[in-house]
Enzyme design. Structure first.
Site, short mmCIF file in Angstrom:
data_model
loop_
_atom_site.label_atom_id
_atom_site.label_comp_id
_atom_site.label_asym_id
_atom_site.label_seq_id
_atom_site.Cartn_x
_atom_site.Cartn_y
_atom_site.Cartn_z
N ALA A 1 -11.38 -7.45 -9.20
CA ALA A 1 -11.71 -7.98 -10.52
C ALA A 1 -13.11 -8.57 -10.59
CB ALA A 1 -10.70 -9.05 -10.91
N GLY B 1 -4.05 2.05 -5.43
CA GLY B 1 -4.80 3.25 -5.76
C GLY B 1 -6.11 3.00 -6.47
N ALA B 2 -6.37 1.74 -6.86
CA ALA B 2 -7.61 1.43 -7.58
C ALA B 2 -8.83 1.67 -6.70
CB ALA B 2 -7.59 -0.01 -8.07
N GLY C 1 -15.72 -6.91 -9.50
CA GLY C 1 -16.65 -5.79 -9.60
C GLY C 1 -17.08 -5.26 -8.25
N ASP D 1 -9.09 3.71 -4.20
CA ASP D 1 -9.27 5.16 -4.00
C ASP D 1 -9.90 5.80 -5.23
OD1 ASP D 1 -8.01 4.86 -1.52
OD2 ASP D 1 -6.03 5.23 -2.39
N GLY E 1 -1.36 8.51 -0.69
CA GLY E 1 -2.10 8.53 0.57
C GLY E 1 -3.57 8.37 0.23
N ALA E 2 -4.27 7.50 0.92
CA ALA E 2 -5.64 7.16 0.52
C ALA E 2 -6.52 8.40 0.39
CB ALA E 2 -6.24 6.19 1.54
N GLU E 3 -6.45 9.29 1.36
CA GLU E 3 -7.35 10.44 1.34
C GLU E 3 -6.98 11.43 0.25
OE1 GLU E 3 -6.98 8.62 5.36
OE2 GLU E 3 -5.52 9.52 3.98
N ASP F 1 0.54 5.48 -7.23
CA ASP F 1 -0.61 5.49 -6.33
C ASP F 1 -1.74 6.39 -6.80
OD1 ASP F 1 1.30 4.11 -4.74
OD2 ASP F 1 0.13 4.65 -2.97
#
Length: 309
Positions: A222, A248-249, A224, A251, A34-36, A287
């Protein structure tokens, strides 16, 4: 409290462990996402203080969410709901294409309401972080976001928003005015180039900054990132890593930036930690499993030997 406060829906994540059609998969892993809560975990693992609030179901997925967040150092305030915990199903259709399905309509997380977010908790936070995902879940979840943001503004608590547009949750037409309203109330905004185009025309940095935020960060994978912070322009390249799972990167990037902001670090340090955290996250499947510690970030430093002895 001091530190980060965030809230939203966290789901169980079912991921096929082979590449190809889901129907041919024979093995699966089960985690959470979950993003948060990903951001909260990221902040906690980097040594910051983080609180996450959310509704979970009376099921094994809800139990896992509660356990994982607390074990990861997050002060998780879990509200047990009678509805089910939402699910995300992921599989790689090809080696480079990740397919994600949601099963969250009517879920416990979608029933988040303004009363779930204590006013005093918002007022005592060092920063409130929200995303564009929660307002898409339901009318009550949207009301919770706006009430929390308005409370934070009145208490002079900085507000951070990650646009995080999800086309499977709402249309661009429905999302645009809601996101625009939130951005005008924010101090910090994160967006990808395509997400920025939901609310502004032309160059995203200047366009988003013109809406009011003093810190605008464009996450560009990629390529930046670029940022406009306190009127100063910054551009940092991405780190070269082997991508295992891109989910998940973003986040992790946000967690790195906000952790350094909470610690009082300057803009350059915030962005460098954000870039490193995002890079580390994509090297690990899952995630939130790849959210790095400070020690982990040191592993990204180029070395002649990839064996940690």
């Amino acid at each position: 409290m001091t530190g980060l406060l965030t809230f939203g829906e966290t789901m169980g994540v079912v991921a096929a462990d082979t590449i190809g059609r889901l129907e041919h998969a024979r093995g699966f892993t089960f985690g959470i996402g979950g993003a948060e809560s990903n951001v909260a975990l990221g902040v906690a693992r980097l040594g910051g203080d983080a609180v996450w609030i959310g509704r979970i179901g009376p099921d094994a997925a809800g139990d896992l969410i509660e356990h994982r967040l607390r074990a990861g150092g997050v002060r998780a305030v879990t509200i047990r709901d009678t509805s089910f915990t939402g699910l995300m199903v992921k599989h790689r259709r090809t080696g480079s294409v990740l397919h994600v399905d949601y099963h969250r309509a009517g879920s416990a997380g979608s029933r988040l309401a303004p009363a779930d977010i204590p006013v005093e908790t918002v007022r005592e936070a060092s920063i409130l972080h929200v995303t564009g995902i929660t307002p898409a879940l339901s009318d009550t979840a949207r009301a919770a976001v706006f009430q929390a943001v308005e409370t934070a503004q009145a208490a002079h608590v900085p507000v951070s928003i990650d646009i995080n547009y999800r086309s499977k949750l709402w249309s661009r037409y429905d999302a645009s005015p809601v996101l625009m309203d939130l951005i005008t109330r924010a101090d910090v905004v994160f967006a990808g180039p395509d997400e920025a185009a939901l609310v502004v025309d032309g160059p995203p940095l200047k366009g988003l900054a013109a809406l009011g935020p003093s810190e605008v960060v464009i996450k560009d994978g990629a390529r930046g990132c670029e940022a406009l912070i306190g009127g100063e322009h910054y551009a940092l390249p991405a780190l070269s890593v082997t991508v295992v799972d891109p989910v998940g990167a973003g986040d992790a990037f946000v967690a790195g930036y906000l952790t350094e902001r909470l610690a009082g670090a300057g803009a350059d340090s915030r962005l460098r930690t954000a870039i490193a955290a995002g890079a580390f996250a994509v090297t690990v499947p899952g995630d939130c499993e790849g959210m790095p510690s400070r020690e982990d970030l040191g592993l990204l430093v180029a070395a002649s030997d990839n064996v940690a002895r």
